[in-house]
Design a protein around this motif. Structure first.
Motif, PDB file in Angstrom:
ATOM      1  N   UNK A  14      77.129   6.486 -21.620  1.00 18.76           N
ATOM      2  CA  UNK A  14      78.208   5.739 -20.971  1.00 18.76           C
ATOM      3  C   UNK A  14      79.257   5.239 -21.953  1.00 18.76           C
ATOM      4  N   UNK A  15      78.859   4.990 -23.200  1.00 22.15           N
ATOM      5  CA  UNK A  15      79.833   4.535 -24.203  1.00 22.15           C
ATOM      6  C   UNK A  15      80.858   5.620 -24.479  1.00 22.15           C
ATOM      7  N   UNK A  16      80.404   6.876 -24.526  1.00 19.47           N
ATOM      8  CA  UNK A  16      81.334   7.992 -24.738  1.00 19.47           C
ATOM      9  C   UNK A  16      82.280   8.137 -23.552  1.00 19.47           C
ATOM     10  N   UNK A  17      81.735   8.015 -22.340  1.00 24.25           N
ATOM     11  CA  UNK A  17      82.574   8.099 -21.139  1.00 24.25           C
ATOM     12  C   UNK A  17      83.615   6.984 -21.161  1.00 24.25           C
ATOM     13  N   UNK A  18      83.188   5.767 -21.455  1.00 24.86           N
ATOM     14  CA  UNK A  18      84.095   4.616 -21.480  1.00 24.86           C
ATOM     15  C   UNK A  18      85.224   4.838 -22.477  1.00 24.86           C
ATOM     16  N   UNK A  19      84.880   5.277 -23.688  1.00 27.17           N
ATOM     17  CA  UNK A  19      85.890   5.477 -24.732  1.00 27.17           C
ATOM     18  C   UNK A  19      86.849   6.601 -24.368  1.00 27.17           C
ATOM     19  N   UNK A  20      86.319   7.712 -23.870  1.00 27.25           N
ATOM     20  CA  UNK A  20      87.176   8.832 -23.488  1.00 27.25           C
ATOM     21  C   UNK A  20      88.109   8.456 -22.341  1.00 27.25           C
ATOM     22  N   UNK A  53      87.233  20.258 -17.446  1.00 27.40           N
ATOM     23  CA  UNK A  53      85.980  19.525 -17.627  1.00 27.40           C
ATOM     24  C   UNK A  53      85.764  19.307 -19.125  1.00 27.40           C
ATOM     25  N   UNK A  54      85.466  18.061 -19.494  1.00 29.28           N
ATOM     26  CA  UNK A  54      85.023  17.748 -20.850  1.00 29.28           C
ATOM     27  C   UNK A  54      83.515  17.650 -20.776  1.00 29.28           C
ATOM     28  N   UNK A  55      82.819  18.617 -21.358  1.00 21.16           N
ATOM     29  CA  UNK A  55      81.373  18.755 -21.185  1.00 21.16           C
ATOM     30  C   UNK A  55      80.628  18.449 -22.474  1.00 21.16           C
ATOM     31  N   UNK A  56      79.812  17.387 -22.423  1.00 21.78           N
ATOM     32  CA  UNK A  56      78.888  17.125 -23.523  1.00 21.78           C
ATOM     33  C   UNK A  56      77.874  18.256 -23.515  1.00 21.78           C
ATOM     34  N   UNK A  57      77.618  18.836 -24.666  1.00 20.86           N
ATOM     35  CA  UNK A  57      76.738  19.998 -24.702  1.00 20.86           C
ATOM     36  C   UNK A  57      75.260  19.627 -24.834  1.00 20.86           C
ATOM     37  N   UNK A  58      74.971  18.469 -25.402  1.00 20.98           N
ATOM     38  CA  UNK A  58      73.579  18.077 -25.617  1.00 20.98           C
ATOM     39  C   UNK A  58      73.221  16.904 -24.714  1.00 20.98           C
ATOM     40  N   UNK A  59      72.608  17.229 -23.572  1.00 16.74           N
ATOM     41  CA  UNK A  59      72.188  16.200 -22.620  1.00 16.74           C
ATOM     42  C   UNK A  59      70.753  16.496 -22.205  1.00 16.74           C
ATOM     43  N   UNK A  60      70.008  15.452 -21.819  1.00 19.18           N
ATOM     44  CA  UNK A  60      68.653  15.700 -21.312  1.00 19.18           C
ATOM     45  C   UNK A  60      68.722  16.398 -19.960  1.00 19.18           C
ATOM     46  N   UNK A  61      67.654  17.058 -19.596  1.00 14.80           N
ATOM     47  CA  UNK A  61      67.654  17.807 -18.337  1.00 14.80           C
ATOM     48  C   UNK A  61      68.507  19.046 -18.530  1.00 14.80           C
ATOM     49  N   UNK A  62      69.489  19.227 -17.674  1.00 15.01           N
ATOM     50  CA  UNK A  62      70.402  20.357 -17.801  1.00 15.01           C
ATOM     51  C   UNK A  62      71.436  20.034 -18.891  1.00 15.01           C
ATOM     52  N   UNK A  63      71.513  20.889 -19.912  1.00 17.07           N
ATOM     53  CA  UNK A  63      72.504  20.633 -20.959  1.00 17.07           C
ATOM     54  C   UNK A  63      73.839  21.299 -20.613  1.00 17.07           C
ATOM     55  N   UNK A  64      74.810  21.114 -21.464  1.00 15.59           N
ATOM     56  CA  UNK A  64      76.145  21.654 -21.214  1.00 15.59           C
ATOM     57  C   UNK A  64      76.177  23.169 -21.141  1.00 15.59           C
ATOM     58  N   UNK A  65      75.358  23.824 -21.953  1.00 11.46           N
ATOM     59  CA  UNK A  65      75.310  25.294 -21.929  1.00 11.46           C
ATOM     60  C   UNK A  65      74.827  25.792 -20.570  1.00 11.46           C
TER      61      UNK A  65
END
Length: 124
Positions: A14-20, A53-65
């Protein structure tokens, strides 16, 4: 910029979302956000106004790839530009993101000038 397409930010932090959002809003962009890839895909399916879309590539569950792969399988989302956003800045990471279907790549911490240039190239 009232008729401008929206930007969807997909990031599990959420910190990345807030800053972006703050940076992009200050530059006149309208943003939506999702805390994960699954939620991002749901928002894309329900909202035809998203232009990039600005997609974070490294996320838990389904990643950006995996999320980009799902988008490429969907005829309505196939041509939607995705800019990969990742903390990984190792040799080959940029190419891996582009090979996955992203149109651009920015590493964290985000250089706002580079991001703004990418957005201007891909959002109408």
């Amino acid at each position: 910029m009232g008729d401008q397409k929206k930007i969807l930010i997909v990031d599990d932090d959420n910190r990345n979302i807030f800053a972006l959002r703050a940076v992009l809003k200050a530059r006149g962009y309208d943003c939506l956000s999702a805390a994960g890839a699954e939620e991002g895909l749901e928002i894309l399916a329900a909202n035809g106004e998203i232009g990039v879309v600005l997609m974070d590539m490294m996320m838990p569950g389904m990643d950006g790839y995996q999320a980009i792969a799902k988008m490429k399988q969907n005829p309505e989302l196939r041509h939607l530009p995705v800019i990969a956003v990742t903390a990984q800045a190792m040799m080959g990471d940029r190419e891996r993101c582009l090979d996955a279907g992203a149109v651009g790549y920015v590493s964290k911490p985000i250089n706002v000038e580079i991001l703004t240039e990418l957005l201007s190239q891909h959002i109408k």
